[in-house]
Each structure stands twice: as C-alpha cells, then as structure tokens.
Enzyme design. Structure first.
Site, PDB file in Angstrom:
ATOM      1  N   SER A  73      -6.035  -9.265   7.633  1.00  0.00           N
ATOM      2  CA  SER A  73      -5.837  -7.906   7.119  1.00  0.00           C
ATOM      3  C   SER A  73      -6.520  -7.783   5.767  1.00  0.00           C
ATOM      4  CB  SER A  73      -4.335  -7.623   6.964  1.00  0.00           C
ATOM      5  OG  SER A  73      -4.106  -6.453   6.196  1.00  0.00           O
ATOM      6  N   TYR A 101       3.687 -10.374   3.214  1.00  0.00           N
ATOM      7  CA  TYR A 101       2.666 -10.032   4.213  1.00  0.00           C
ATOM      8  C   TYR A 101       1.302 -10.559   3.782  1.00  0.00           C
ATOM      9  CZ  TYR A 101      -0.207  -7.240   7.389  1.00  0.00           C
ATOM     10  OH  TYR A 101      -1.119  -6.837   8.350  1.00  0.00           O
TER      11      TYR A 101
END
Length: 223
Positions: A73, A101
């Site tokens: 990501s 994350y």
C-alpha cells in the site's frame, strides 16, 4: 497458527502452471487493537504473518519460474521504522490504527526483498518475488477509514485496482523487487512506482524475516 486455515490437498500440477500467486486479502486501520487466537496483533498477522507462513507452505509446489506477488500500500511510507521492541504494538499507547497498518504494509515489501535474496542464495532465482499496490479502491477494505468525499471521488473500482497485481503477476519484463502501482498514485494504469527507504533496507528485511519465523514457526527448507 490456530487462526490459519489448514493447508489444501496437494496441488502440484495446478501450482506449477500458475504464473503469479498473490496472497489473500488484508485488513486496514482497525480502530482498536485486536489480537488473533495466536496472540498476534490482527493487522500484523492478517497482512503480513499469514502471507509469510502461506508462502513457506506453497513454495515447494511452485514451478522454477513462478512469481510471488505481495500486495502492499502507499501507506507503507507512513512509518519510518519497524518497532522490533514491540512488534505487536501491545505496549501502553503503542497502537495506532494507521501506524499498525503502515508497519504491516512495509512488512510486505521487506518480505519481498528478503525472499528474493534467499531464493537467489538457494539457487532458485527463477522464482521472482515482486509487489504491487492498488491505489485507492472502492472496496470494503476502507470500512474503518470513514467517509471522505475527496478520497472516494478518486477511488478506482476493484477491477481497476487489481491491474497493478495483474501486471506484477504477468508482465514478462518484471524483475525481482519490482513494485507496481497506479500511475497517478490513487488511480491510473499500473507502472513501476518508488518505495520508501525503509522498504529497501536489507538489514531491516533480514531482521523482520527472523522475527516472522520466530512468531509463525514457518519452515523454509534450504533457505
């Protein structure tokens, strides 16, 4: 892992004909810290540790020219370090939805890097590990993000977001450690895209590998 599904029956013939093998889905920005049955922080286990373990299990089934695709990501750039002193982010005030994350997503890239190094050392350099990110996509992954008119207006469809993974899996010119993402960041055709300095750190990659083996018990024969 108690929360990791049992391995499927042998699929040697099928696996040997599969050009790319993207790992399963992930989770993003859980508001509160949660742990799995195995005692691991959920984002770390779902986004990194389970992929690490799964790859160790299927590696013997892959053809000599297979490709391992990890899905990262743009959020991997949101951390400047991997917190090895508290990888599970269980200390007081240590957990943050986005920091956890980000750590799990830079872990995907560090895993890719160290996997290529070990594959080469083991004489398996025909198996190539690469990575991709989908940009911003209109999927359930964003359910904890909250509404954002700007981000939602830039979001691609799930099919469009998958194009980076498809190029990473199928492009015959791909090289080890290549990283693909949408041309314009959130959206666009898949192109080679830069990763953070942390994601290119060989020492951190090796240390994360060792930590991941210790947590998962993954066995990497000959590597």
């Amino acid at each position: 892992f108690f929360s990791f599904p049992p391995p499927p029956p042998p699929v040697s013939s099928r696996a040997s004909s599969t050009p790319g093998s993207p790992p399963p889905q992930g989770v993003m920005a859980l508001p509160e810290r949660q742990v799995t049955e195995d005692g691991n922080e959920v984002q770390l286990q779902v986004n990194h540790l389970s992929h690490f373990l799964l790859t160790s299990l299927v590696l013997p089934l892959l053809s000599p020219a297979a490709r391992v695709v990890s899905v990262s990501s743009v959020a991997h750039k949101w951390t400047a370090s991997v917190p090895f002193d508290d990888l599970q982010q269980g200390g007081e005030g240590a957990y943050g939805p986005w920091s956890a994350y980000a750590v799990s997503k830079v872990a995907n890239l560090l895993f890719t890097r160290e996997l290529n190094k070990r594959l080469s050392a083991a004489g398996k350099s025909g198996i190539v590990a690469v990575a991709a990110h989908p940009g911003i996509t209109a999927t359930e992954l964003k359910r904890h993000r909250g509404p954002s008119f700007l981000l939602d207006s830039l979001a691609s469809t799930a099919d469009q977001g998958a194009l980076s993974q498809l190029r990473a899996s199928l492009d015959p010119t791909v090289k080890p450690n290549d990283y693909f993402g949408p041309r314009f960041g959130p959206f666009g055709a898949p192109v080679l895209t830069p990763m953070s300095p942390l994601a290119r750190d060989d020492d951190v990659a090796a240390r994360l590998w060792d930590a991941s083996v210790a947590i998962t018990g993954a066995e990497w024969a000959g590597m």
